[in-house]
Design a protein around this motif. Sequence first.
Motif, PDB file in Angstrom:
ATOM      1  N   LYS A   1      -6.479  -2.828  10.489  1.00  0.00           N
ATOM      2  CA  LYS A   1      -5.058  -2.099  10.465  1.00  0.00           C
ATOM      3  C   LYS A   1      -4.106  -3.686  11.121  1.00  0.00           C
ATOM      4  CE  LYS A   1      -5.162   2.162  11.122  1.00  0.00           C
ATOM      5  NZ  LYS A   1      -5.088   3.717  11.943  1.00  0.00           N
TER       6      LYS A   1
ATOM      7  N   LEU B   1      -1.325  -0.680   6.096  1.00  0.00           N
ATOM      8  CA  LEU B   1      -1.932  -1.065   5.485  1.00  0.00           C
ATOM      9  C   LEU B   1      -0.981  -1.670   4.599  1.00  0.00           C
ATOM     10  CD1 LEU B   1      -5.191   0.432   4.062  1.00  0.00           C
ATOM     11  CD2 LEU B   1      -4.371  -1.646   5.807  1.00  0.00           C
TER      12      LEU B   1
ATOM     13  N   GLU C   1      -5.635   5.640   2.866  1.00  0.00           N
ATOM     14  CA  GLU C   1      -6.926   5.131   3.829  1.00  0.00           C
ATOM     15  C   GLU C   1      -8.031   5.728   4.404  1.00  0.00           C
ATOM     16  OE1 GLU C   1      -5.988   3.086   8.364  1.00  0.00           O
ATOM     17  OE2 GLU C   1      -4.511   3.288   6.941  1.00  0.00           O
TER      18      GLU C   1
ATOM     19  N   SER D   1       0.528  -1.291   0.149  1.00  0.00           N
ATOM     20  CA  SER D   1      -0.316   0.103  -0.274  1.00  0.00           C
ATOM     21  C   SER D   1       0.795   1.164   0.230  1.00  0.00           C
ATOM     22  CB  SER D   1      -1.198  -0.207   1.388  1.00  0.00           C
ATOM     23  OG  SER D   1      -1.381   0.799   1.359  1.00  0.00           O
TER      24      SER D   1
ATOM     25  N   ILE E   1     -12.029  -1.286   3.271  1.00  0.00           N
ATOM     26  CA  ILE E   1     -11.003  -0.121   2.815  1.00  0.00           C
ATOM     27  C   ILE E   1      -9.487  -0.476   2.273  1.00  0.00           C
ATOM     28  CG2 ILE E   1      -9.094   0.976   4.109  1.00  0.00           C
ATOM     29  CD1 ILE E   1     -10.356   0.348   6.763  1.00  0.00           C
ATOM     30  N   GLU E   2      -9.236  -1.508   1.944  1.00  0.00           N
ATOM     31  CA  GLU E   2      -8.327  -1.719   0.464  1.00  0.00           C
ATOM     32  C   GLU E   2      -9.037  -1.669  -0.676  1.00  0.00           C
ATOM     33  OE1 GLU E   2      -4.596  -4.698   1.749  1.00  0.00           O
ATOM     34  OE2 GLU E   2      -6.366  -5.206   2.468  1.00  0.00           O
TER      35      GLU E   2
END
Length: 662
Positions: A554, A107, A578, A102, A566-567
């Motif tokens: 996380k 991340l 993020e 990331s 989120i990813e």
Amino acid sequence: MLRWLCSPVYYQQVVQSHLAFVTQQGSTAAAQSNGDPAAAGPFLTVFPGSQLPTNTAHTYLGSTETTRAPSQMAAATGFGAAANTIGSSSAGRGKGTAWWTSREPQLARSPAVLSASRKHLRRSGFHSPLCVSRESAVPVELDHCKSRAEKLKEEVGKALQRAGSRPKDAVKYVDSLQQLGIAHHFEDAITAVLNRVGEEDDGDDELFDAGLRFRVLRHNGYNVAADSFQKFLDAEGNFKHSLSKDLRGLLSLHEASCLGAKDEYILAQAMEFSREHLESSLLSLDPNLFRKISYALKYPRHMSMERYEARRLLEDRSYPNGTFHSPLFELASLDFNMVQELYQGELAEITRWWRELGLAQKLSFARDRPMECFLWSIGIFPDPGLSMCRIQLAKTVAILLVVDDIYDSYGSPEELVLFTNAIRRWDLEAMDELPEYMKICYMALYNTTNEISYHILKQHGYCITSHLRNTWVDLCEAFLVEAKWFSDGFVPALADYLKNGITTAGTYMALVHAFFFLGSPVSDESLAFVGSRPSFFSHSGRILRLWDDLGTAKAEQLRGDVASSIECCMNEDRYLSEGDARKHIRKLISRSWTDLNGEALAPSPLPFSVVKASLNLARTAQFVYQHGDDERAQSADSVIESLLVKPIKRKPVNGYGQLMRR
């Protein structure tokens, strides 16, 4: 699934300790092997510290190699390219991209974890221990409390009856009963009061009363129209500017707007108007009012966990003198402690069952958390009369967590396929091909599910084994999809992730069980409806999945889990940080609440008790996972301590006062 959370800092410490241990074991094994790497065993030699370099040569299963691309990983793990066909969208496939690296280091995935073949190396979940134990519960002498509570129930019941002749007072009193967690004593009387209130004209209501009436009626399943707020609009269709100084009315309007459904534009407008003016007023308020309004903006009543909200109000010392000696508050305090004692007895039964089952002792990788499982049960079934529902659901969730750990971190690709097929077959002969640890889990799941089915058959007269089996099949198939995604280094499109993630969050599992636990009337229509995955189940599950991701992303990346929502957002938009992805997830949660509110009011063959369980699932998700997204929020440990460990201590207060509503 329901991934229990703790702070990312804690996970960093756990990971560092684990990596140090693995390194030490690897060195020891290498020494014992006289320099033969192949004989040293499957230990990883890694760099110290939590931030590992992204392109690093490391010892892996006796050979030195660098971090491999997703296609190389797929070949090594045995899933091949199967995951590339999962999901209809190609937006999330990230071809030619090292997706685990990331732009934001928190991340980034550990290359040591990513390159580890699940076929040969079993990952540890790194799950944190609970800081609260059942043994720390504070005993309370309740014998004298019960007789006092009975007298207070008579007083409060008479007060409710007197208030029933005055609609505005009746709504306020019902709201107080429900906020303080004692409405279960007066259900019939409350229903009668609300039926009368729903038929009354509210034409002369001020903003506070209009908002409160709307919220209380909708909260209790009455499909009251939002037209009652039209009278507060000016000629241009905006809320009147004069209302901006009425903080009490604005707060009531904001609470009401949180029950808005899709296409109810006036409630969306009410939320924007009330929030804007409440936030702008914060700096000029006294500390008590500042705290009340700040809390209400962050945790609206409609989205709060019922028992925790009652505890918070009972400990709020900003009320006028004498409030806590009123019959209402005295009854609420006594009742909270008595219900807490009931919960403690249920937890003791669940803990005894869990120890006798022996999964935690036989499967060292599995989560040993009956108390957290019971917290979910309290959130979904807070009513004291639903003891059986809480106990049976906690058992189901406890086994679900073990199954999740098998798919998430321990099982090899081939083993996971075998386990999924065994669940599909649902017979004891299906265990023959399973490894020993899976046989233990399979037998526990099989027996517990059949025991629950037998209990429902005895109590309600219908057999539900096939329906519960189907929920387990759906869940394990969804887990297998996630395992393939992880193995292939595949980041799905957000829509595909959520469609599968609602199931892996345990949503349908919990709510289908709830339908049967509640003794709902079973008909061909209701069974078909539940089996079709109702929309309000899905909306509740989407809220659960998204809060899960906000709270645990996380920590999960530190231990190398499948990509979160989120990813997925960041993968679809390469310029999204993020922080921006988290904002987008919160907007999706807000939108899902709007959808859930609408579905909760729609005609349904299911009773309102099942709809309420679905709403409670979404409410509980926020209180379980919020600390992982905002360290200022209550942690799960503190919620457990409030509900299960510490009783209410009433302090003497002089005088007499009335309950002031926020």
